[in-house]
Write a protein that holds these residues in place. Structure first.
Motif, short mmCIF file in Angstrom:
data_model
loop_
_atom_site.label_atom_id
_atom_site.label_comp_id
_atom_site.label_asym_id
_atom_site.label_seq_id
_atom_site.Cartn_x
_atom_site.Cartn_y
_atom_site.Cartn_z
N GLU A 32 0.80 -1.23 0.00
CA GLU A 32 0.00 0.00 0.00
C GLU A 32 0.83 1.28 0.00
OE1 GLU A 32 0.09 -1.49 4.33
OE2 GLU A 32 -0.08 -2.35 2.35
N LEU A 54 -7.55 -4.70 2.73
CA LEU A 54 -7.41 -4.01 1.44
C LEU A 54 -7.76 -4.98 0.32
CD1 LEU A 54 -4.01 -2.20 2.07
CD2 LEU A 54 -6.23 -1.12 1.97
N ASP A 72 -7.13 0.17 -1.49
CA ASP A 72 -8.58 0.23 -1.34
C ASP A 72 -9.15 0.48 -2.73
OD1 ASP A 72 -11.18 0.60 -0.67
OD2 ASP A 72 -10.84 2.27 0.71
N LYS A 75 -11.51 3.53 -3.49
CA LYS A 75 -10.77 4.79 -3.48
C LYS A 75 -9.96 4.94 -4.77
CE LYS A 75 -7.55 7.34 -0.55
NZ LYS A 75 -6.69 7.25 0.64
#
Length: 191
Positions: A32, A54, A72, A75
């Motif tokens: 991430e 995630l 995510d 998003k």
């Protein structure tokens, strides 16, 4: 498998493979924070994604092995939509407006039509000026040419000729485009 002609399920709109849709045996994983983890078996990458709450998203499916990232997904999709929206915002739509004249146009009518041409050019639209000939007027194309030259002279500060006057059958057309200077003046006045 059901016959595809009679399949009533909605088509899959998003081609991006996420989580269980990734069917390769191993992926190059990026975490991430954007750091490379390395080549990892897909089931391990999925476990890592669910552990961190995630999604595992395939960002480069053509690479060998495919590149997948922990993020995510909702998003990520939102950010992609925002980038596309910004790109569309900066595109400029160009309209071509048409003004029709006659070779025997009266002075006041000519002034009115010239005002329309100037207004269109100031709105950053291209203008196609058409002179329509009828009957014996066709034997005097120089009259139409004189009107087009006069119009070009009158709007030369805000327009450039994009297409020379061209006779096609009963019509003579010329295409005018807004000049660069006029566009910058408009932006200065607006801003």
């Amino acid at each position: 498998m059901a016959n595809p002609r009679f399949d009533r399920s909605p088509p899959e709109r998003d081609p991006t493979r996420i989580n269980e849709r990734i069917r390769v045996s191993e992926v190059r994983l990026i975490d991430e924070d954007g750091n490379q983890v390395g080549i990892v078996p897909t089931n391990e990458a999925l476990a890592l994604a669910s552990e961190r709450d995630l999604d595992l998203v395939e960002v480069a499916p053509d690479a060998k092995p495919p590149v997948a990232r922990l993020l995510d997904y909702s998003k990520y999709k939102y950010e992609l939509e925002q980038k596309a929206k910004q790109a569309r915002k900066h595109q400029q739509q160009i309209n071509v407006r048409e003004i029709k004249l006659r070779p025997k146009i009266a002075q006041h009518d000519y002034e009115t039509k010239r005002g329309h041409v100037e207004r269109f050019l100031k709105q950053q639209d291209k203008v196609k000026v058409t002179i329509m000939f009828r009957g014996r007027e066709q034997s005097h194309p120089e009259r139409g040419r004189m009107i087009l030259d006069r119009l070009l002279q009158d709007v030369s500060e805000i327009a450039t000729m994009e297409q020379e006057p061209l006779q096609e059958g009963r019509n003579m057309t010329m295409l005018l485009a807004p000049s660069r200077g006029a566009a910058q003046e408009n932006q200065a006045a607006a801003g």
